[in-house]
Design a protein around this motif. Structure first.
Motif, PDB file in Angstrom:
ATOM      1  N   MET A  47       1.155  -4.815   6.290  1.00 35.74           N
ATOM      2  CA  MET A  47       0.546  -3.508   6.293  1.00 35.74           C
ATOM      3  C   MET A  47      -0.713  -3.551   5.435  1.00 35.74           C
ATOM      4  N   ALA A  48      -1.739  -2.878   5.865  1.00 34.17           N
ATOM      5  CA  ALA A  48      -2.997  -2.830   5.132  1.00 34.17           C
ATOM      6  C   ALA A  48      -2.846  -1.939   3.903  1.00 34.17           C
ATOM      7  N   ALA A  49      -3.570  -2.291   2.840  1.00 32.68           N
ATOM      8  CA  ALA A  49      -3.507  -1.524   1.606  1.00 32.68           C
ATOM      9  C   ALA A  49      -4.895  -0.986   1.271  1.00 32.68           C
ATOM     10  N   PRO A  50      -5.188   0.293   1.580  1.00 36.10           N
ATOM     11  CA  PRO A  50      -6.511   0.846   1.300  1.00 36.10           C
ATOM     12  C   PRO A  50      -6.615   1.391  -0.124  1.00 36.10           C
ATOM     13  N   VAL A  51      -7.818   1.310  -0.676  1.00 35.33           N
ATOM     14  CA  VAL A  51      -8.099   1.864  -1.991  1.00 35.33           C
ATOM     15  C   VAL A  51      -9.478   2.507  -1.931  1.00 35.33           C
ATOM     16  N   GLY A  52      -9.616   3.740  -2.425  1.00 37.56           N
ATOM     17  CA  GLY A  52     -10.905   4.413  -2.440  1.00 37.56           C
ATOM     18  C   GLY A  52     -11.207   4.967  -3.821  1.00 37.56           C
ATOM     19  N   VAL A  53     -12.449   4.791  -4.297  1.00 32.51           N
ATOM     20  CA  VAL A  53     -12.853   5.291  -5.607  1.00 32.51           C
ATOM     21  C   VAL A  53     -14.303   5.738  -5.568  1.00 32.51           C
ATOM     22  N   ARG A  54     -14.680   6.549  -6.555  1.00 31.14           N
ATOM     23  CA  ARG A  54     -16.086   6.936  -6.745  1.00 31.14           C
ATOM     24  C   ARG A  54     -16.520   6.395  -8.103  1.00 31.14           C
ATOM     25  N   HIS A  55     -17.613   5.634  -8.106  1.00 33.83           N
ATOM     26  CA  HIS A  55     -18.138   5.043  -9.334  1.00 33.83           C
ATOM     27  C   HIS A  55     -18.952   6.071 -10.112  1.00 33.83           C
ATOM     28  N   GLU A  56     -19.213   5.746 -11.382  1.00 31.93           N
ATOM     29  CA  GLU A  56     -20.042   6.623 -12.210  1.00 31.93           C
ATOM     30  C   GLU A  56     -21.432   6.798 -11.602  1.00 31.93           C
ATOM     31  N   SER A  57     -21.892   5.807 -10.849  1.00 34.06           N
ATOM     32  CA  SER A  57     -23.212   5.869 -10.222  1.00 34.06           C
ATOM     33  C   SER A  57     -23.251   6.872  -9.073  1.00 34.06           C
ATOM     34  N   GLY A  58     -22.086   7.415  -8.711  1.00 33.61           N
ATOM     35  CA  GLY A  58     -22.034   8.359  -7.607  1.00 33.61           C
ATOM     36  C   GLY A  58     -21.741   7.696  -6.274  1.00 33.61           C
ATOM     37  N   LYS A  59     -21.712   6.362  -6.251  1.00 31.18           N
ATOM     38  CA  LYS A  59     -21.417   5.649  -5.006  1.00 31.18           C
ATOM     39  C   LYS A  59     -19.921   5.665  -4.729  1.00 31.18           C
ATOM     40  N   LEU A  60     -19.596   5.711  -3.463  1.00 30.11           N
ATOM     41  CA  LEU A  60     -18.204   5.644  -3.029  1.00 30.11           C
ATOM     42  C   LEU A  60     -17.871   4.211  -2.696  1.00 30.11           C
ATOM     43  N   GLU A  61     -16.656   3.816  -3.005  1.00 33.37           N
ATOM     44  CA  GLU A  61     -16.200   2.474  -2.656  1.00 33.37           C
ATOM     45  C   GLU A  61     -14.846   2.585  -1.976  1.00 33.37           C
ATOM     46  N   PHE A  62     -14.679   1.795  -0.922  1.00 29.47           N
ATOM     47  CA  PHE A  62     -13.402   1.754  -0.208  1.00 29.47           C
ATOM     48  C   PHE A  62     -13.049   0.303   0.010  1.00 29.47           C
ATOM     49  N   ALA A  63     -11.802  -0.051  -0.279  1.00 22.50           N
ATOM     50  CA  ALA A  63     -11.343  -1.432  -0.131  1.00 22.50           C
ATOM     51  C   ALA A  63     -10.118  -1.459   0.771  1.00 22.50           C
ATOM     52  N   LEU A  64     -10.066  -2.460   1.621  1.00 25.25           N
ATOM     53  CA  LEU A  64      -8.955  -2.609   2.557  1.00 25.25           C
ATOM     54  C   LEU A  64      -8.534  -4.074   2.591  1.00 25.25           C
ATOM     55  N   ASP A  65      -7.262  -4.342   2.331  1.00 27.70           N
ATOM     56  CA  ASP A  65      -6.713  -5.691   2.425  1.00 27.70           C
ATOM     57  C   ASP A  65      -5.789  -5.745   3.632  1.00 27.70           C
ATOM     58  N   VAL A  66      -6.067  -6.671   4.547  1.00 26.10           N
ATOM     59  CA  VAL A  66      -5.288  -6.793   5.781  1.00 26.10           C
ATOM     60  C   VAL A  66      -4.578  -8.142   5.779  1.00 26.10           C
ATOM     61  N   PRO A  67      -3.255  -8.139   5.605  1.00 25.29           N
ATOM     62  CA  PRO A  67      -2.512  -9.408   5.622  1.00 25.29           C
ATOM     63  C   PRO A  67      -2.279  -9.897   7.053  1.00 25.29           C
ATOM     64  N   PHE A  68      -2.344 -11.195   7.246  1.00 25.68           N
ATOM     65  CA  PHE A  68      -2.079 -11.820   8.537  1.00 25.68           C
ATOM     66  C   PHE A  68      -0.905 -12.781   8.381  1.00 25.68           C
ATOM     67  N   PRO A  69      -0.242 -13.124   9.484  1.00 31.46           N
ATOM     68  CA  PRO A  69       0.879 -14.070   9.404  1.00 31.46           C
ATOM     69  C   PRO A  69       0.477 -15.459   8.911  1.00 31.46           C
ATOM     70  N   SER A  70      -0.775 -15.844   9.169  1.00 33.64           N
ATOM     71  CA  SER A  70      -1.230 -17.176   8.745  1.00 33.64           C
ATOM     72  C   SER A  70      -2.692 -17.123   8.336  1.00 33.64           C
TER      73      SER A  70
END
Length: 96
Positions: free
Chosen positions: A1-24
């Motif tokens: 299952m993918a694990a998303p993470v979203g944050v807003r930095h002090e600079s005002g920029k938005l960041e989104f991270a997604l980790d996608v696991p595969f079988p191999s």
């Protein structure tokens, strides 16, 4: 299952991270090669970085606006879905 993470930095920029696991790691590498050529159509306001660690594909976005981030993430997920369906239908049978 993918694990998303979203944050807003002090600079005002938005960041989104997604980790996608595969079988191999081979399947993760195929996905990375398939998705890497897709550059953002808009040159400013957003950046996307794809990296591979073992059998996990990691994607990190940084954007100025939530709307641009939402469109980019949605487009990526559509492409990822197509890559996964194609690998399932036509990819080599990998040893489990």
């Amino acid at each position: 299952m993918a694990a998303p993470v979203g944050v807003r930095h002090e600079s005002g920029k938005l960041e989104f991270a997604l980790d996608v696991p595969f079988p191999s790691s081979q399947e993760a590498s195929i996905a990375l090669q398939s998705l890497s050529p897709n550059r953002e159509p808009r040159s400013g306001g957003i950046s996307k970085q794809l990296t591979l660690s073992g059998s996990t594909l990691s994607v990190r976005w940084t954007a100025d606006e939530a709307r641009i981030l939402r469109v980019s993430v949605g487009s990526f997920l559509d492409s990822l879905s197509l890559v996964l369906e194609t690998m399932e239908m036509f990819g080599p049978q990998l040893p489990q």
